[in-house]
Motif scaffolding. Structure first.
Motif, PDB file in Angstrom:
ATOM      1  N   VAL A   1       0.806  -1.225   0.000  1.00  0.00           N
ATOM      2  CA  VAL A   1       0.000   0.000   0.000  1.00  0.00           C
ATOM      3  C   VAL A   1       0.837   1.273   0.000  1.00  0.00           C
ATOM      4  CG1 VAL A   1      -1.728   1.347   1.270  1.00  0.00           C
ATOM      5  CG2 VAL A   1      -1.954  -1.135   1.092  1.00  0.00           C
ATOM      6  N   ASN A   2       1.818   1.399   0.889  1.00  0.00           N
ATOM      7  CA  ASN A   2       2.504   2.682   1.016  1.00  0.00           C
ATOM      8  C   ASN A   2       3.775   2.509   1.833  1.00  0.00           C
ATOM      9  OD1 ASN A   2       3.272   5.367   1.380  1.00  0.00           O
ATOM     10  ND2 ASN A   2       1.159   6.082   1.557  1.00  0.00           N
ATOM     11  N   LEU A   3       4.908   2.753   1.208  1.00  0.00           N
ATOM     12  CA  LEU A   3       6.192   2.595   1.882  1.00  0.00           C
ATOM     13  C   LEU A   3       6.703   3.903   2.483  1.00  0.00           C
ATOM     14  CD1 LEU A   3       7.907   0.051   2.274  1.00  0.00           C
ATOM     15  CD2 LEU A   3       9.354   0.814   0.393  1.00  0.00           C
ATOM     16  N   THR A   4       5.921   4.963   2.364  1.00  0.00           N
ATOM     17  CA  THR A   4       6.332   6.244   2.911  1.00  0.00           C
ATOM     18  C   THR A   4       6.527   6.144   4.419  1.00  0.00           C
ATOM     19  OG1 THR A   4       5.091   7.404   1.219  1.00  0.00           O
ATOM     20  CG2 THR A   4       5.709   8.674   3.142  1.00  0.00           C
ATOM     21  N   GLY A   5       7.554   6.783   4.928  1.00  0.00           N
ATOM     22  CA  GLY A   5       7.816   6.782   6.360  1.00  0.00           C
ATOM     23  C   GLY A   5       8.872   5.791   6.773  1.00  0.00           C
ATOM     24  N   ILE A   6       9.183   4.837   5.916  1.00  0.00           N
ATOM     25  CA  ILE A   6      10.251   3.877   6.207  1.00  0.00           C
ATOM     26  C   ILE A   6      11.528   4.363   5.534  1.00  0.00           C
ATOM     27  CG2 ILE A   6      11.073   1.521   5.879  1.00  0.00           C
ATOM     28  CD1 ILE A   6       8.270   0.547   6.049  1.00  0.00           C
ATOM     29  N   GLN A   7      12.591   4.485   6.317  1.00  0.00           N
ATOM     30  CA  GLN A   7      13.864   4.878   5.729  1.00  0.00           C
ATOM     31  C   GLN A   7      14.450   3.697   4.952  1.00  0.00           C
ATOM     32  OE1 GLN A   7      16.691   6.751   8.323  1.00  0.00           O
ATOM     33  NE2 GLN A   7      15.168   8.073   9.277  1.00  0.00           N
ATOM     34  N   GLN A   8      14.479   3.853   3.641  1.00  0.00           N
ATOM     35  CA  GLN A   8      14.966   2.778   2.787  1.00  0.00           C
ATOM     36  C   GLN A   8      16.492   2.832   2.722  1.00  0.00           C
ATOM     37  OE1 GLN A   8      12.620   2.324  -0.973  1.00  0.00           O
ATOM     38  NE2 GLN A   8      11.378   3.990  -0.144  1.00  0.00           N
ATOM     39  N   GLU A   9      17.123   2.180   3.671  1.00  0.00           N
ATOM     40  CA  GLU A   9      18.575   2.141   3.723  1.00  0.00           C
ATOM     41  C   GLU A   9      19.016   0.848   4.389  1.00  0.00           C
ATOM     42  OE1 GLU A   9      19.360   5.732   5.872  1.00  0.00           O
ATOM     43  OE2 GLU A   9      19.272   4.722   7.817  1.00  0.00           O
ATOM     44  N   GLY A  10      20.259   0.485   4.160  1.00  0.00           N
ATOM     45  CA  GLY A  10      20.808  -0.703   4.800  1.00  0.00           C
ATOM     46  C   GLY A  10      20.733  -1.962   3.966  1.00  0.00           C
ATOM     47  N   SER A  11      20.036  -1.926   2.850  1.00  0.00           N
ATOM     48  CA  SER A  11      19.936  -3.101   1.987  1.00  0.00           C
ATOM     49  C   SER A  11      19.515  -2.664   0.587  1.00  0.00           C
ATOM     50  CB  SER A  11      18.921  -4.099   2.537  1.00  0.00           C
ATOM     51  OG  SER A  11      18.715  -5.158   1.617  1.00  0.00           O
ATOM     52  N   TRP A  12      20.202  -3.210  -0.410  1.00  0.00           N
ATOM     53  CA  TRP A  12      19.833  -2.925  -1.798  1.00  0.00           C
ATOM     54  C   TRP A  12      18.509  -3.572  -2.179  1.00  0.00           C
ATOM     55  CZ3 TRP A  12      22.159   0.652  -4.716  1.00  0.00           C
ATOM     56  CH2 TRP A  12      23.436   1.075  -4.351  1.00  0.00           C
ATOM     57  N   TRP A  13      17.990  -4.448  -1.334  1.00  0.00           N
ATOM     58  CA  TRP A  13      16.705  -5.071  -1.620  1.00  0.00           C
ATOM     59  C   TRP A  13      15.577  -4.033  -1.687  1.00  0.00           C
ATOM     60  CZ3 TRP A  13      15.478  -9.466  -3.725  1.00  0.00           C
ATOM     61  CH2 TRP A  13      16.313 -10.574  -3.575  1.00  0.00           C
ATOM     62  N   TRP A  14      15.758  -2.877  -1.024  1.00  0.00           N
ATOM     63  CA  TRP A  14      14.725  -1.844  -1.108  1.00  0.00           C
ATOM     64  C   TRP A  14      14.432  -1.467  -2.558  1.00  0.00           C
ATOM     65  CZ3 TRP A  14      11.856  -1.245   2.897  1.00  0.00           C
ATOM     66  CH2 TRP A  14      12.361  -1.307   4.194  1.00  0.00           C
ATOM     67  N   LEU A  15      15.464  -1.495  -3.377  1.00  0.00           N
ATOM     68  CA  LEU A  15      15.299  -1.084  -4.771  1.00  0.00           C
ATOM     69  C   LEU A  15      14.625  -2.147  -5.630  1.00  0.00           C
ATOM     70  CD1 LEU A  15      18.737   0.662  -5.387  1.00  0.00           C
ATOM     71  CD2 LEU A  15      16.506   1.757  -5.106  1.00  0.00           C
ATOM     72  N   ALA A  16      14.381  -3.334  -5.069  1.00  0.00           N
ATOM     73  CA  ALA A  16      13.767  -4.413  -5.845  1.00  0.00           C
ATOM     74  C   ALA A  16      12.255  -4.479  -5.674  1.00  0.00           C
ATOM     75  CB  ALA A  16      14.373  -5.757  -5.438  1.00  0.00           C
ATOM     76  N   SER A  17      11.699  -3.663  -4.778  1.00  0.00           N
ATOM     77  CA  SER A  17      10.252  -3.725  -4.557  1.00  0.00           C
ATOM     78  C   SER A  17       9.522  -2.872  -5.583  1.00  0.00           C
ATOM     79  CB  SER A  17       9.906  -3.246  -3.141  1.00  0.00           C
ATOM     80  OG  SER A  17       9.820  -1.831  -3.103  1.00  0.00           O
ATOM     81  N   ALA A  18       8.229  -3.126  -5.697  1.00  0.00           N
ATOM     82  CA  ALA A  18       7.357  -2.282  -6.521  1.00  0.00           C
ATOM     83  C   ALA A  18       6.318  -1.619  -5.630  1.00  0.00           C
ATOM     84  CB  ALA A  18       6.676  -3.114  -7.604  1.00  0.00           C
ATOM     85  N   ALA A  19       6.664  -1.400  -4.366  1.00  0.00           N
ATOM     86  CA  ALA A  19       5.722  -0.859  -3.394  1.00  0.00           C
ATOM     87  C   ALA A  19       5.305   0.558  -3.763  1.00  0.00           C
ATOM     88  CB  ALA A  19       6.354  -0.864  -1.999  1.00  0.00           C
ATOM     89  N   PRO A  20       4.040   0.905  -3.561  1.00  0.00           N
ATOM     90  CA  PRO A  20       3.596   2.279  -3.822  1.00  0.00           C
ATOM     91  C   PRO A  20       4.378   3.280  -2.982  1.00  0.00           C
ATOM     92  CG  PRO A  20       1.703   0.815  -3.554  1.00  0.00           C
ATOM     93  CD  PRO A  20       2.911   0.021  -3.175  1.00  0.00           C
ATOM     94  N   HIS A  21       4.701   4.401  -3.581  1.00  0.00           N
ATOM     95  CA  HIS A  21       5.438   5.483  -2.931  1.00  0.00           C
ATOM     96  C   HIS A  21       6.824   5.048  -2.445  1.00  0.00           C
ATOM     97  CE1 HIS A  21       2.295   8.479  -3.129  1.00  0.00           C
ATOM     98  NE2 HIS A  21       1.423   7.642  -2.609  1.00  0.00           N
ATOM     99  N   SER A  22       7.395   4.039  -3.089  1.00  0.00           N
ATOM    100  CA  SER A  22       8.766   3.646  -2.761  1.00  0.00           C
ATOM    101  C   SER A  22       9.771   4.351  -3.651  1.00  0.00           C
ATOM    102  CB  SER A  22       8.933   2.124  -2.883  1.00  0.00           C
ATOM    103  OG  SER A  22       8.709   1.699  -4.223  1.00  0.00           O
ATOM    104  N   GLY A  23       9.344   4.815  -4.821  1.00  0.00           N
ATOM    105  CA  GLY A  23      10.236   5.511  -5.726  1.00  0.00           C
ATOM    106  C   GLY A  23      11.321   4.636  -6.311  1.00  0.00           C
ATOM    107  N   THR A  24      11.091   3.332  -6.375  1.00  0.00           N
ATOM    108  CA  THR A  24      12.055   2.399  -6.961  1.00  0.00           C
ATOM    109  C   THR A  24      11.818   2.296  -8.467  1.00  0.00           C
ATOM    110  OG1 THR A  24      10.602   0.496  -6.694  1.00  0.00           O
ATOM    111  CG2 THR A  24      12.024   1.057  -4.817  1.00  0.00           C
ATOM    112  N   PRO A  25      12.755   1.705  -9.199  1.00  0.00           N
ATOM    113  CA  PRO A  25      12.514   1.550 -10.644  1.00  0.00           C
ATOM    114  C   PRO A  25      11.219   0.813 -10.965  1.00  0.00           C
ATOM    115  CG  PRO A  25      14.826   1.157 -10.172  1.00  0.00           C
ATOM    116  CD  PRO A  25      14.139   1.296  -8.838  1.00  0.00           C
ATOM    117  N   LEU A  26      10.931  -0.263 -10.233  1.00  0.00           N
ATOM    118  CA  LEU A  26       9.720  -1.025 -10.524  1.00  0.00           C
ATOM    119  C   LEU A  26       8.464  -0.257 -10.128  1.00  0.00           C
ATOM    120  CD1 LEU A  26      10.791  -4.652  -9.536  1.00  0.00           C
ATOM    121  CD2 LEU A  26      10.414  -3.733 -11.840  1.00  0.00           C
TER     122      LEU A  26
END
Length: 411
Positions: A274-299
């Motif tokens: 639903v919404n990844l806003t508010g979670i600091q996306q750091e510490g793992s490159w796996w954050w960039l593999a999600s397609a979560a809404p409001h994650s701002g990742t490529p997917l």
């Protein structure tokens, strides 16, 4: 009556359109407006321990705002030459017009930012996106496709690398609230929030305007274009979401991120839906593999851009159907969509009136949404029938005219 029927038959036979606004584009703006209102007024999670996503959260979260941004790019393309970009003095004048219009939108956004409201207001970011897209307004479809693809792939990686550095100072370089006039006194924090650390990171969201420019540079009145947008957008959206889900659930991504969060019992699975806003996306490159809404990742950028393309294609097809049956089927959506700035502003102001207050007796969240949505649609229909611009649309249009041709443009 005979000449009108002949003209209608001619349009049906040739597939041509009368010049003017594309009603399907306005209708898509109406969809974006109602979708954003739904996420503001209706719960995106159930009130249980697992934060079970609601259908509103699964349907509109991340997608409605992205559609709004993609349509901004479409509108800029349509106002700067459509499928033949402006050049020379005309392009310079158009850029000045867009810049002045952006200042009007920014002023409205900064004013709304002073309200106490549980809504992430997009207008300041929207205005900054208008300024950032100016260098791209003279490009054609092919270079824009290259820029859009590169930005979708590269900007999330650069943002991932820069965010920890921006959040490291005390206090960190983010606002934690909607940008307001007072924040102009701390420009470093304001710019960091708007571009990287805030709710709508402009650095990644520029991808949406680039995609919108690509769509707007296509020959939209062609019969095949809406079909291509609908089909290709649907295929890409499904593929991007499926890849992101597989990365998280089948390939170990969510398990790795749960270890990074180190918060047992945290419903990361629901948040990723639903919404990844508010979670600091750091510490793992796996954050960039999600397609979560409001994650701002490529997917995420790819999925939401593709959904926007599909919605635009569907609305353009409905416009053609409306022409064929000679009925204004899109009026409820296109009326509201032609004055989204005014209606969005009024919506935020009304919502602020209920901030931290109980709803009036007998009212529910559903009732509040349907009342505001019906009001927006009704106002849009009236203004469309009277061929009026919304008040804030008039201000933006006037600023654009002044930028394009000076005050003589108003005479």
């Amino acid at each position: 009556m005979t000449s009108r029927s002949a003209a209608t038959r001619s349009r049906k036979a040739t597939g041509s359109r009368q010049p003017g606004r594309l009603r399907g584009i306005d209708a898509a703006r109406g969809v974006a407006l109602l979708g954003m209102m739904a996420t503001h007024l209706l719960p995106t999670f159930e009130s249980d321990a697992n934060l079970t996503p609601t259908w509103i959260g699964l349907t509109f979260s991340g997608r409605a705002a992205a559609l709004f941004a993609v349509l901004a790019g479409v509108g800029l393309a349509l106002s700067t030459g459509k499928n033949t970009p402006l050049e020379g003095a005309q392009l310079s004048a158009a850029r000045r017009g867009v810049a002045l219009r952006a200042l009007v939108v920014a002023a409205v956004g900064l004013t709304l930012g002073g309200l106490e409201v549980n809504v992430a207001i997009i207008l300041v970011h929207y205005a900054v996106l208008f300024l950032c897209i100016l260098p791209f307004l003279g490009l054609g479809v092919k270079p824009l496709c290259a820029w859009a693809a590169g930005w979708i792939l590269a900007s999330p990686v650069l943002a991932y690398l820069l965010r920890p550095w921006l959040l490291a100072p005390e206090p960190p370089l983010n606002l934690g609230h909607n940008p307001a006039w007072d924040d102009l006194a701390t420009p470093t924090r304001l710019l960091a929030d708007v571009f990287f650390t805030g709710y709508y990171p402009v650095f990644q969201w520029l991808s949406y305007l680039l995609v919108g420019l690509v769509i707007g540079r296509l020959v939209l009145p062609k019969a095949v274009t809406p079909v291509l947008l609908l089909v290709s957008g649907t295929v890409v959206a499904v593929a991007a979401k499926a890849l992101g889900t597989a990365a998280m659930e089948d390939w170990g991504g969510r398990a790795a991120l749960e270890q990074v969060l180190n918060a047992p019992g945290y419903p990361l699975g629901s948040v990723l839906q639903v919404n990844l806003t508010g979670i600091q996306q750091e510490g793992s490159w796996w954050w960039l593999a999600s397609a979560a809404p409001h994650s701002g990742t490529p997917l995420d950028l790819l999925h939401t851009s593709a959904v926007a393309a599909a919605v635009i294609g569907a609305c353009l097809l409905l416009e053609r159907l409306a022409e064929w049956v000679d009925l204004d089927l899109l009026l409820p959506l296109r009326g509201a969509g032609a004055m989204t700035l005014t209606l969005y502003t009024v919506h935020v102001w009304v919502v602020s009136g209920f901030y931290l207050k109980p709803l009036p007796a007998g009212w529910t969240e559903d009732g509040m949404f349907f009342a505001q949505a019906a009001t927006a649609v009704t106002i849009g229909i009236v203004f469309a029938r009277l061929r009026w611009r919304g008040p804030l649309e008039w201000a933006g249009h006037t600023a654009s005219l002044v930028g394009r041709g000076g005050f003589k443009a108003l005479s």
